[in-house]
Design an enzyme around this catalytic site. Structure first.
Site, PDB file in Angstrom:
ATOM      1  N   SER A  74      15.730   2.422 -11.917  1.00 29.87           N
ATOM      2  CA  SER A  74      16.931   2.240 -11.110  1.00 29.87           C
ATOM      3  C   SER A  74      16.736   1.059 -10.174  1.00 29.87           C
ATOM      4  CB  SER A  74      17.241   3.513 -10.309  1.00 29.87           C
ATOM      5  OG  SER A  74      18.491   3.403  -9.653  1.00 29.87           O
ATOM      6  N   ASP A  75      17.833   0.403  -9.859  1.00 32.67           N
ATOM      7  CA  ASP A  75      17.786  -0.708  -8.913  1.00 32.67           C
ATOM      8  C   ASP A  75      19.124  -0.792  -8.202  1.00 32.67           C
ATOM      9  OD1 ASP A  75      16.038  -3.153  -8.117  1.00 32.67           O
ATOM     10  OD2 ASP A  75      18.050  -3.969  -8.357  1.00 32.67           O
ATOM     11  N   GLN A  76      19.087  -1.283  -6.980  1.00 31.83           N
ATOM     12  CA  GLN A  76      20.320  -1.374  -6.196  1.00 31.83           C
ATOM     13  C   GLN A  76      20.461  -2.756  -5.579  1.00 31.83           C
ATOM     14  OE1 GLN A  76      21.057   0.717  -2.222  1.00 31.83           O
ATOM     15  NE2 GLN A  76      22.247   1.999  -3.612  1.00 31.83           N
TER      16      GLN A  76
END
Length: 201
Positions: A74-76
């Protein structure tokens, strides 16, 4: 993991304590392996494309070390006027971020990838959250940062803690996306990969 006895291992590809806490809510066994990748955006890359690429790259890097596993990456990336807003790293950068975002809407792209090491397939999605920041004076923004020190958070605020006080509105289809791991999307991906969450008779 409440599926078949030969269910694959579940691995979270992240160094984030926030993501570990969120994943633990699902009450399924998992381990953590930290990916070692360059998280810099590519020239001309859109915020959504950056988040999606990094989520996939994190999952792929860890999957290479754990054949046959299910790996969550996951990355934001936060964006204002299509400009990427990353993790501030220190107080001065965080204050500058909050000053720029106050009274404005900021879009958070939280990308999620579930890599299936059994066949090399990947499910991937960008969950977008729109956040309206309150128009607060410098003194309040500075005081908030000194209390919570959210220097490892994109957008310089922890919505799950005191940072909620500097936000005016959150528009989200997945309430955990803003914290860093979209559990509604993730449970759907895990179900598609054969994981069940409840024992039934």
């Amino acid at each position: 993991m409440n599926s078949t006895s030969n269910a694959p291992a579940l691995i979270l590809a992240s160094s984030s304590a926030y993501r570990r806490e969120l994943l633990s809510r699902l009450q399924i066994p998992f381990t953590v392996d930290v990916p070692d990748i360059d998280e810099s955006p590519l020239p001309g890359e859109s915020p959504s494309a950056t988040a999606l690429r990094l989520a996939r790259d994190k999952a792929a890097a860890v999957a290479a070390r754990h054949p046959g596993a299910l790996v969550i990456g996951s990355d934001q990336v936060a964006t204002l006027d299509e400009e990427q807003i990353g993790k501030p790293g220190n107080h001065a950068n965080a204050l500058a971020q909050l000053q720029k975002m106050r009274g404005r809407e900021v879009v958070f792209h939280t990308a999620l990838c579930l890599w299936d090491g059994r066949d090399g397939s990947a499910q991937i999605e960008d969950i977008q959250t729109i956040v309206q920041f309150r128009d607060l004076p410098d003194a309040e923004l500075d005081a908030y940062l000194r209390i919570e020190q959210p220097y490892d958070c994109a957008g310089s605020a922890k919505n799950e803690a005191l940072g909620i006080a500097i936000l005016e509105r959150i528009d989200a289809s997945d309430p955990t996306a803003l914290t860093g791991l979209p559990l509604i999307a993730l449970t759907g991906m895990l179900r598609a990969a054969g994981v069940s969450f409840f024992q039934t008779k």
